[in-house]
Write a protein that holds these residues in place. Structure first.
Motif, PDB file in Angstrom:
ATOM      1  N   LYS A  22       0.855  -1.177   0.000  1.00  0.00           N
ATOM      2  CA  LYS A  22       0.000   0.000   0.000  1.00  0.00           C
ATOM      3  C   LYS A  22       0.895   1.232   0.000  1.00  0.00           C
ATOM      4  N   ASP A  23       0.589   2.154  -0.902  1.00  0.00           N
ATOM      5  CA  ASP A  23       1.298   3.427  -0.882  1.00  0.00           C
ATOM      6  C   ASP A  23       0.780   4.219   0.305  1.00  0.00           C
ATOM      7  N   LYS A  24       1.696   4.873   0.967  1.00  0.00           N
ATOM      8  CA  LYS A  24       1.259   5.720   2.076  1.00  0.00           C
ATOM      9  C   LYS A  24       0.489   6.885   1.491  1.00  0.00           C
ATOM     10  N   ALA A  25      -0.710   7.084   1.961  1.00  0.00           N
ATOM     11  CA  ALA A  25      -1.555   8.158   1.451  1.00  0.00           C
ATOM     12  C   ALA A  25      -1.012   9.502   1.911  1.00  0.00           C
ATOM     13  N   GLU A  26      -0.936  10.433   0.969  1.00  0.00           N
ATOM     14  CA  GLU A  26      -0.549  11.793   1.306  1.00  0.00           C
ATOM     15  C   GLU A  26      -1.668  12.391   2.150  1.00  0.00           C
ATOM     16  N   PRO A  27      -1.316  13.178   3.178  1.00  0.00           N
ATOM     17  CA  PRO A  27      -2.385  13.829   3.945  1.00  0.00           C
ATOM     18  C   PRO A  27      -3.139  14.814   3.038  1.00  0.00           C
ATOM     19  N   ILE A  28      -4.411  14.876   3.229  1.00  0.00           N
ATOM     20  CA  ILE A  28      -5.242  15.756   2.418  1.00  0.00           C
ATOM     21  C   ILE A  28      -5.158  17.171   2.981  1.00  0.00           C
ATOM     22  N   ASP A  29      -4.868  18.134   2.108  1.00  0.00           N
ATOM     23  CA  ASP A  29      -4.774  19.533   2.504  1.00  0.00           C
ATOM     24  C   ASP A  29      -6.176  20.121   2.571  1.00  0.00           C
TER      25      ASP A  29
END
Length: 158
Positions: A22-29
């Motif tokens: 699983k790719d680490k999800a970028e935090p949503i801005d």
């Protein structure tokens, strides 16, 4: 033989899926950018006066938690006393009047890519023949994700 092919296919599928990470999800801005006109050199500020036929420098500190996108300025008359001021301080208003030759400016100002903070310094000329009176100076700042902040200042042109 058919069962063996199905078994091999299933085994290959299980191995392929187990090797996927699983790719680490970028935090949503979800944070709005900020327009700071309280810094020492910022101009104009609420109730500032501009002079017809002169130039001024629009200065403000623009910031975002992730990345800035774009900024624009909109100057338009307020002879009818409409409002979109975002400031608490109220300015003294001239009587309501009809516009004859009002100043109207919509200007996009480039922000270099990749910045979280930018001090805007943009020269703006006020034409000598525009109507004097009450105006709005609207600043629209959008970050890279599309979140927008608007600051509405009441100004005068003499």
């Amino acid at each position: 033989m058919k069962k063996l092919k199905v078994l091999v296919c299933c085994l290959l599928l299980v191995v392929a899926l187990s090797n996927c990470s699983k790719d680490k999800a970028e935090p949503i801005d979800t944070t709005y950018p900020e327009i700071n006109t309280d810094v020492a050199q910022a101009f104009p500020k609420q109730c500032s006066v501009l002079k017809r036929g002169e130039k001024f420098v629009f200065k403000a500190l623009l910031t975002d938690n992730a990345q800035l996108g774009s900024v624009s300025v909109d100057i338009h008359h307020n002879f009818d006393h409409h409002t979109h001021s975002t400031e608490l301080e109220e300015c003294e208003m001239a009587p309501i009047k009809q516009a004859v030759k009002p100043f109207l400016l919509i200007k996009n100002i480039a922000i270099p890519a990749g910045l979280k903070s930018y001090e805007v310094n943009a020269e703006i000329e006020v034409p000598a023949d525009v109507d004097p009176g009450d105006y709005h100076f609207m600043i629209r700042l959008t970050d890279k994700e599309g979140w927008q902040t608007i600051k509405g200042l009441s100004i005068k042109i003499n």
